[in-house]
Design an enzyme around this catalytic site. Sequence first.
Site, PDB file in Angstrom:
ATOM      1  N   TYR A 147       1.070  -0.937  -0.392  1.00 45.57           N
ATOM      2  CA  TYR A 147       0.155  -0.512   0.095  1.00 45.57           C
ATOM      3  C   TYR A 147       0.659   1.153  -0.149  1.00 45.57           C
ATOM      4  O   TYR A 147       1.577   1.476   1.031  1.00 45.57           O
ATOM      5  CB  TYR A 147      -1.078  -0.039   1.257  1.00 45.57           C
ATOM      6  CG  TYR A 147      -1.868   1.348   1.579  1.00 45.57           C
ATOM      7  CD1 TYR A 147      -2.659   2.048   0.523  1.00 45.57           C
ATOM      8  CD2 TYR A 147      -1.861   1.852   2.713  1.00 45.57           C
ATOM      9  CE1 TYR A 147      -2.754   2.944   0.669  1.00 45.57           C
ATOM     10  CE2 TYR A 147      -2.769   3.099   3.084  1.00 45.57           C
ATOM     11  CZ  TYR A 147      -3.279   3.384   1.723  1.00 45.57           C
ATOM     12  OH  TYR A 147      -4.388   4.435   2.263  1.00 45.57           O
ATOM     13  N   CYS A 148       1.028   2.233  -0.940  1.00 45.47           N
ATOM     14  CA  CYS A 148       1.170   3.667  -1.015  1.00 45.47           C
ATOM     15  C   CYS A 148       3.228   2.993  -0.914  1.00 45.47           C
ATOM     16  O   CYS A 148       3.536   2.766  -1.651  1.00 45.47           O
ATOM     17  CB  CYS A 148       0.587   4.345   0.203  1.00 45.47           C
ATOM     18  SG  CYS A 148       1.354   5.785   0.272  1.00 45.47           S
ATOM     19  N   LEU A 149       3.298   3.984  -0.645  1.00 46.37           N
ATOM     20  CA  LEU A 149       4.978   3.937  -0.193  1.00 46.37           C
ATOM     21  C   LEU A 149       5.454   2.037  -0.182  1.00 46.37           C
ATOM     22  O   LEU A 149       6.165   1.624  -0.651  1.00 46.37           O
ATOM     23  CB  LEU A 149       5.883   4.533   0.924  1.00 46.37           C
ATOM     24  CG  LEU A 149       5.392   5.881   1.141  1.00 46.37           C
ATOM     25  CD1 LEU A 149       6.055   6.487   2.336  1.00 46.37           C
ATOM     26  CD2 LEU A 149       6.046   6.603  -0.457  1.00 46.37           C
TER      27      LEU A 149
END
Length: 604
Positions: free
Chosen positions: A335-337
């Site tokens: 998720y995300c980074l």
Amino acid sequence: MKTLTASESAAAPANDDAATAKALSPVLPRNDASTGADAVDYLVHAATAQWTGGLSPESLALAFADWLQHLAASPGKRFELASKAFGDGSRFVRMVSTPHATWEPWFMIKPQPGDNRFSGPDWALPAFNVIAQAFLLGEQWWHSAVSGLHGVSKGNAAIVDFVIRQYVDTVAPSNFAVCNPEVLRRMMETGGGNFVSGWHNCLEDCRNLFGVQPSEPTHFMVGKDIAVTRGKVVYRNELIELIQYAPVTTDVCPDPVLIVPAWIMKYYILDLSPENSLVRFLVERGFTVFMISWRNPGPADRDLGLDDYRKLGVDAAINVINQLVPERPIHATGYCLGGTLLAIAAARLQKERPGCLRSVTLLAAQVDFTKAGELTLFINESQVAFLEDMMWQRGVLEAAQMAGAFRLLRSNDMIWSRLVRDYLIGERAAPSDLMSWNADATRMPYRMHSEYLRKLFLENDLAEGRYFVDGQPIALSDLRAPMFVVGTLRDHVAPWHSVHKIHLLAEADIEFVLASGGHNAGIVAPPLEEGRSYQLLDKKADGPYVGPDEWLQRAAHREGSWWLEWVRFLTSHSDAWVPAQPSLHAPQGGPPLDDAPGLYVLQR
């Protein structure tokens, strides 16, 4: 706790390839190679950052100089702006001269989609509507003054437009009690009690700002109200805890799911209250779920690098899972980074251990940063150097600094609207698990954040094949496992057009989902919540490329949550269910270390 030493990159090969040598050279902490004069400069820049909110004044000055000089050399543009001002002014005078009987709200200009400052019905009343339209006309004029000026670089034009918009937003009529009809109506209903409530809200925020906690906390408590899915910490090192969640079904999917969350915030965005928990949703459907919980770094961790996060994070978790669930490939999810880091690790694993991953899921995660939205306004050489100098003194990027940058990206929703509601209308937004998580940010080590900004954002090394791991370049074209990729429609952190670029880079079957909502709310999409929708279209590895605009037209639109589609995807790429193991244990059969949510998530 032991402080980690950043892993050193391998020496450059014998050839004199400048790009290779640059990629292989380690990003040294500035204090390891600075002269006395450099140290003075770093201290000055760090002190300046206290007053600029971490924004580089040099970057802003260069952008405004570029715009002003080109505007001064463009008499045609100045004449166009003067004509627009005169024309809009003349139309505005005619509008306010119109008899009330023929009045039509928003006669000249309407708020842009997503601008909710004037969405209430009272803003259609003539007096308030006139004020709102006057403001919107001025806002539009300033945007015209910045855009379409020949010769100004796109980056500088975007910075100037962003800064001017921030200042213009401060004088929006919705921010002042005397010209906000919602505030005036509330004042009449309460006899001015809204201002008393607003004053108490302001005092409470000031106490919290200076570290005085309220006697009765109203936020959700980790381990009590949120992050309550049953599980055990089965592994811990200097950077992560690995949580395995307890099965609740008789049979489970034999292929485990590993979730790599972003380290900028706490992991439990994916394990909020039970009704909003993606982890619980998966466990209840028979999946064996592992979650990485990152430690909140401190100044002593300044030399932790991006590769340390890969080795001690993703790689360490995969090695442990391989011991606990031997001979089973993993459904890896980022998720995300965390998704960006997972893509790096997955590309490397494809070379070293092909078949280790059954599938790869990326949730609102970018691997190409050329279209990373307004966040790129904070990412240029001047700004990155300024941030490095600021972090050099502290050793970390403080959570408040990063949170402030994200709030600026959505200042109308996250700053001004909140101030109006809390202090003028005198009402607090109802507490929620997502709001509580959003306030629980973490720090980022100096070296890691510098490498992330430079190698990924600024130079886009990952997408262009210049990112090195242990002295060897990795390519996203090595991603061959089936992929499930989610973008969100109103994402200001990872715009979905940017997330969509995975189609150009990976040579895998890809199911791409565009979910309604923003960066966080679009991912937290429980099936029982109404108003959810998504679009879905898959692409085979050998299929033709479909651009984002064409994808938007061709993708099937469906009501409900994309979580159900993901379960279908995981199931279709898994073997037959097997009996669940009766108890959880650490590698080599040792006892678990702690109950979930563990210790690292509680660190401040």
